[in-house]
Design an enzyme around this catalytic site. Structure first.
Site, PDB file in Angstrom:
ATOM      1  CG  ASP A 130       2.460  -1.759 -21.426  1.00 57.98           C
ATOM      2  OD1 ASP A 130       2.258  -2.472 -22.427  1.00 57.98           O
ATOM      3  OD2 ASP A 130       1.759  -0.766 -21.130  1.00 57.98           O
ATOM      4  CG  ASN A 164      -1.338   1.527 -21.728  1.00 62.06           C
ATOM      5  OD1 ASN A 164      -0.215   1.016 -21.813  1.00 62.06           O
ATOM      6  ND2 ASN A 164      -1.596   2.735 -22.185  1.00 62.06           N
ATOM      7  CG  ASP A 209       1.456   1.720 -24.531  1.00 63.81           C
ATOM      8  OD1 ASP A 209       1.378   2.965 -24.430  1.00 63.81           O
ATOM      9  OD2 ASP A 209       2.116   1.012 -23.733  1.00 63.81           O
ATOM     10  CG  ASP A 264       2.001   2.351 -18.242  1.00 63.31           C
ATOM     11  OD1 ASP A 264       1.676   1.729 -19.274  1.00 63.31           O
ATOM     12  OD2 ASP A 264       1.841   1.909 -17.087  1.00 63.31           O
ATOM     13  CG  ASP A 295      16.578  12.300 -14.113  1.00 65.16           C
ATOM     14  OD1 ASP A 295      17.028  11.167 -14.358  1.00 65.16           O
ATOM     15  OD2 ASP A 295      17.214  13.350 -14.312  1.00 65.16           O
ATOM     16  CG  ASP A 339      20.584  14.900 -17.296  1.00 66.27           C
ATOM     17  OD1 ASP A 339      20.950  13.735 -17.152  1.00 66.27           O
ATOM     18  OD2 ASP A 339      20.678  15.530 -18.369  1.00 66.27           O
ATOM     19  CD  GLU A 395      24.564  12.556 -15.178  1.00 68.03           C
ATOM     20  OE1 GLU A 395      24.385  13.692 -15.634  1.00 68.03           O
ATOM     21  OE2 GLU A 395      24.812  11.584 -15.885  1.00 68.03           O
ATOM     22  CG  HIS A 421      19.401   5.815 -17.407  1.00 64.67           C
ATOM     23  ND1 HIS A 421      19.871   6.303 -16.194  1.00 64.67           N
ATOM     24  CD2 HIS A 421      19.428   6.856 -18.252  1.00 64.67           C
ATOM     25  CE1 HIS A 421      20.164   7.577 -16.314  1.00 64.67           C
ATOM     26  NE2 HIS A 421      19.916   7.948 -17.554  1.00 64.67           N
ATOM     27  CG  ASP A 422      23.151   7.289 -18.877  1.00 68.36           C
ATOM     28  OD1 ASP A 422      23.285   8.272 -18.128  1.00 68.36           O
ATOM     29  OD2 ASP A 422      22.289   7.218 -19.772  1.00 68.36           O
TER      30      ASP A 422
HETATM   31  O1  TEU Z   1      24.020  11.496 -18.868  1.00 68.43           O
HETATM   32  C1  TEU Z   1      25.112  12.405 -18.949  1.00 68.43           C
HETATM   33  C2  TEU Z   1      26.355  11.640 -18.753  1.00 68.43           C
HETATM   34  O2  TEU Z   1      26.840  11.542 -17.652  1.00 68.43           O
HETATM   35  C3  TEU Z   1      26.930  10.950 -19.922  1.00 68.43           C
HETATM   36  O3  TEU Z   1      28.252  10.576 -19.629  1.00 68.43           O
HETATM   37  C4  TEU Z   1      26.077   9.735 -20.160  1.00 68.43           C
HETATM   38  O4  TEU Z   1      26.714   8.586 -19.673  1.00 68.43           O
HETATM   39  C5  TEU Z   1      25.748   9.621 -21.615  1.00 68.43           C
HETATM   40  O5  TEU Z   1      25.333   8.344 -21.911  1.00 68.43           O
HETATM   41  C6  TEU Z   1      26.928   9.904 -22.514  1.00 68.43           C
HETATM   42  O6  TEU Z   1      27.849   8.851 -22.435  1.00 68.43           O
HETATM   43  C7  TEU Z   1      22.793  12.151 -18.621  1.00 68.43           C
HETATM   44  C8  TEU Z   1      21.693  11.094 -18.654  1.00 68.43           C
HETATM   45  O7  TEU Z   1      21.903  10.151 -17.609  1.00 68.43           O
HETATM   46  C9  TEU Z   1      21.713  10.441 -20.010  1.00 68.43           C
HETATM   47  O8  TEU Z   1      20.750   9.380 -20.089  1.00 68.43           O
HETATM   48  C10 TEU Z   1      21.389  11.488 -21.065  1.00 68.43           C
HETATM   49  O9  TEU Z   1      21.530  10.912 -22.355  1.00 68.43           O
HETATM   50  C11 TEU Z   1      22.349  12.688 -20.951  1.00 68.43           C
HETATM   51  O10 TEU Z   1      22.541  13.139 -19.611  1.00 68.43           O
HETATM   52  C12 TEU Z   1      21.767  13.876 -21.707  1.00 68.43           C
HETATM   53  O11 TEU Z   1      20.636  14.346 -21.001  1.00 68.43           O
HETATM   54 CA    CA Z   2       1.989   1.525 -21.451  1.00 68.76          CA
END
Ligand code: TEU
Ligand code: CA
Length: 546
Positions: free
Chosen positions: A22, A24, A26, A30, A99, A200, A256, A328-329
């Site tokens: 971050d 700034n 908040d 960013d 993405d 995605d 993906e 991130h998932d």
């Molecule tokens: O994730 C889609 C997907 O592969 C899902 O299996 C994912 O692991 C999700 O958490 C459901 O279990 C993509 C993105 O990477 C995810 O962050 C988004 O939430 C999703 O698509 C919808 O855009």
């Molecule tokens: Ca920020």
């Protein structure tokens, strides 16, 4: 098949901008924060950055609900900030992968605002609208984020499809007018000089549009059979090539794909009219039972190793794989596949060895290069993730207690991956001078970039050594992959070979010391123990060169 190209040799560093830096105060990461850290990113020895979505969004699903594809989320900065970031990346020889979320938009996108106005609105067919059946949704499809995949809209009395949240209506790719709009926004970003696109949920842009009920209670089966791999998938992907991508031949695409199988992967990856790579989920869904993410089942090292062999076989002759152990998932890789307790450092280095020595393009998630671990939610209220929040609503309906569900959420939930990057040993981890949008992991005082940058035995230092090894030995990129059959499944060993250059990777995925015949005519080129021992020590990783 094996023609050499940048994206096959690349190490890609994934940045979840909200949690990276971050600038700034908040409390939200960013683009200027990313710019501030470009020299750090460059020091890792990576070649490209994959930025999770940075477009205007109500942030219902971490930015994967886009309300304007052509403007930057104000919290993240401005288009000028983006232009500066791209320039600064390119000046360092780094590439940028954006993405794009093309399976669905936000319900606050102008297209949807128009579409829901009336059944005759010109944008009506940009989405999927259907009559319900006796006051119920058109079919029994469940959403990824709990409840039905259909939402009744009072204005027109019809339901719209949303495989994800209610605020993420699925775009109707059957409609050529919609596709034409999608190609325009792809072109906008590629004309700006972006070097790659992560697409995605690309596997779902063609679905079963006859909308039959799913005949299985296994959620991942439902995805595979009904949501993904639809009849027009190859046609739509080929059209993205002819309409847009072929004008930008240097651009890399990685799709993906929940639901993609080794059998149909090549449907996505034809050289002449397909994508370059896909993310499969063979290992990532291995511990998911019929109920999906919050229905955890045991997994075995045998299954884990088999996934890598199955998918490497799929891409032996055509296409190219992507190698990742977290993003991130999913939960943090050292907590999920390694040991984030007594063997935290060794197992982090072991997993990094796998990431950078397996055949395929490496994708490393921010923080995994320093061994960041899972966090702990003490109540559902602490979760910032719609998937966990809605998962709890489903669990409550099933009569589960909050404590029971929290255990599952702490094991596999996405909050684990989204705690802010740990830059310094200060309480605020050097992430923000303000109140962070999500609390930092308590262990930032022990696990952080500053401490590891000055310690040549650290995970970070090991990451840089492994990256250097990969970049300077083509066999680790283009070499064949051959699994070593071993008695003890806790040992994951494999060869990488290209002509006379041959490596053996040996990984002990266990807390025990194990016997393993050490190759005598081989030289150790890297390892996570300082010395060489006759036995394979807990979480020991070794690479030998013949
Ligand atoms: O994730 C889609 C997907 O592969 C899902 O299996 C994912 O692991 C999700 O958490 C459901 O279990 C993509 C993105 O990477 C995810 O962050 C988004 O939430 C999703 O698509 C919808 O855009
Ligand atoms: Ca920020």
């Amino acid at each position: 098949m094996n023609q050499r190209t940048w994206y096959k040799e690349a190490i890609v560093y994934q940045i979840y901008p909200r949690s990276f830096k971050d600038s700034n105060g908040d409390g939200v990461g960013d683009l200027r924060g990313v710019i501030q850290k470009l020299d750090y990113i460059n020091s890792l020895g990576v070649d490209a950055v994959w930025l999770n979505p940075i477009y205007k969004s109500p942030n219902d699903d971490g930015g994967y609900d886009i309300s304007d594809y052509l403007s930057i989320q104000p919290e993240f900065g401005t288009m000028q900030d983006f232009d500066e970031l791209l320039l600064e990346l390119h000046q360092r020889g780094l590439k940028l992968i954006m993405d794009l979320v093309l399976n669905h938009s936000s319900d606050e996108h102008p297209w949807f605002i128009e579409s829901k106005k009336s059944k005759t609105n010109p944008y009506r067919d940009f989405y999927f609208w259907k009559q319900g059946k006796e006051n119920a949704p058109p079919n029994n499809w469940p959403s990824f984020f709990g409840g039905s995949a259909w939402q009744l809209d009072e204005t027109t009395g019809e339901y719209y499809l949303h495989l994800f949240s209610k605020k993420q209506p699925d775009l109707n790719w059957e409609n050529a007018a919609l596709r034409a709009e999608v190609y325009k926004l792809m072109e906008f970003w590629l004309k700006k000089g972006v070097d790659g696109l992560r697409l995605d949920v690309i596997s779902a842009i063609s679905k079963r549009t006859d909308f039959p009920n799913t005949d299985t209670l296994d959620f991942n089966e439902t995805i595979r059979k009904y949501y993904s791999n639809g009849p027009r998938l190859k046609e739509f992907i080929a059209e993205t090539r002819s309409k847009v991508l072929d004008q930008f031949p240097h651009v890399m695409t990685v799709g993906e794909g929940p639901g993609i199988t080794p059998q149909n992967a090549l449907d996505y990856l034809h050289e002449e009219d397909g994508l370059n790579m896909i993310f499969h989920f063979g290992h990532m869904f291995m511990d998911q039972g019929a109920g999906g993410r919050f229905d955890p089942i045991a997994w075995t090292m045998k299954d884990f190793k088999q996934v890598f062999k199955t998918w490497d076989d799929a891409f032996k002759k055509q296409g190219w794989g992507s190698i990742f152990l977290g993003n991130h998932d999913f939960a943090r890789m050292v907590s999920r596949w390694g040991n984030d307790g007594v063997h935290w450092q060794k197992s982090s280095k072991l997993l990094i060895t796998l990431l950078l020595s397996m055949r395929g393009t490496t994708f490393v998630f921010q923080g995994d290069e320093i061994g960041m671990t899972n966090t702990t939610l003490h109540s559902i209220a602490e979760s910032k993730d719609i998937e966990t929040q809605n998962g709890w609503l489903d669990a409550k309906r099933r009569g589960e207690s909050e404590a029971e569900f929290l255990k599952k959420a702490n094991y596999s939930g996405r909050d684990n991956a989204r705690t802010p990057m740990q830059w310094t040993a200060m309480e605020d981890g050097g992430f923000s001078s303000g109140n962070p949008w999500m609390p930092l992991n308590k262990n930032t005082t022990k696990i952080n970039v500053a401490q590891q940058e000055s310690d040549n035995t650290s995970i970070l230092s090991y990451f840089k050594e492994m990256a250097y090894l990969k970049k300077n030995n083509h066999a680790l990129t283009y070499g064949s992959y051959q699994l070593l059959e071993v008695e003890d499944d806790r040992i994951f060993a494999y060869y990488r070979q290209e002509e006379k250059e041959k490596f053996m990777v040996v990984l002990n995925f266990s807390n025990e010391s194990l016997n393993f015949p050490i190759a005598h005519k081989a030289t150790k080129v890297i390892g996570n123990y300082d010395d060489v021992s006759a036995i394979l020590r807990p979480w020991e990783a070794l690479i030998y060169k013949f």
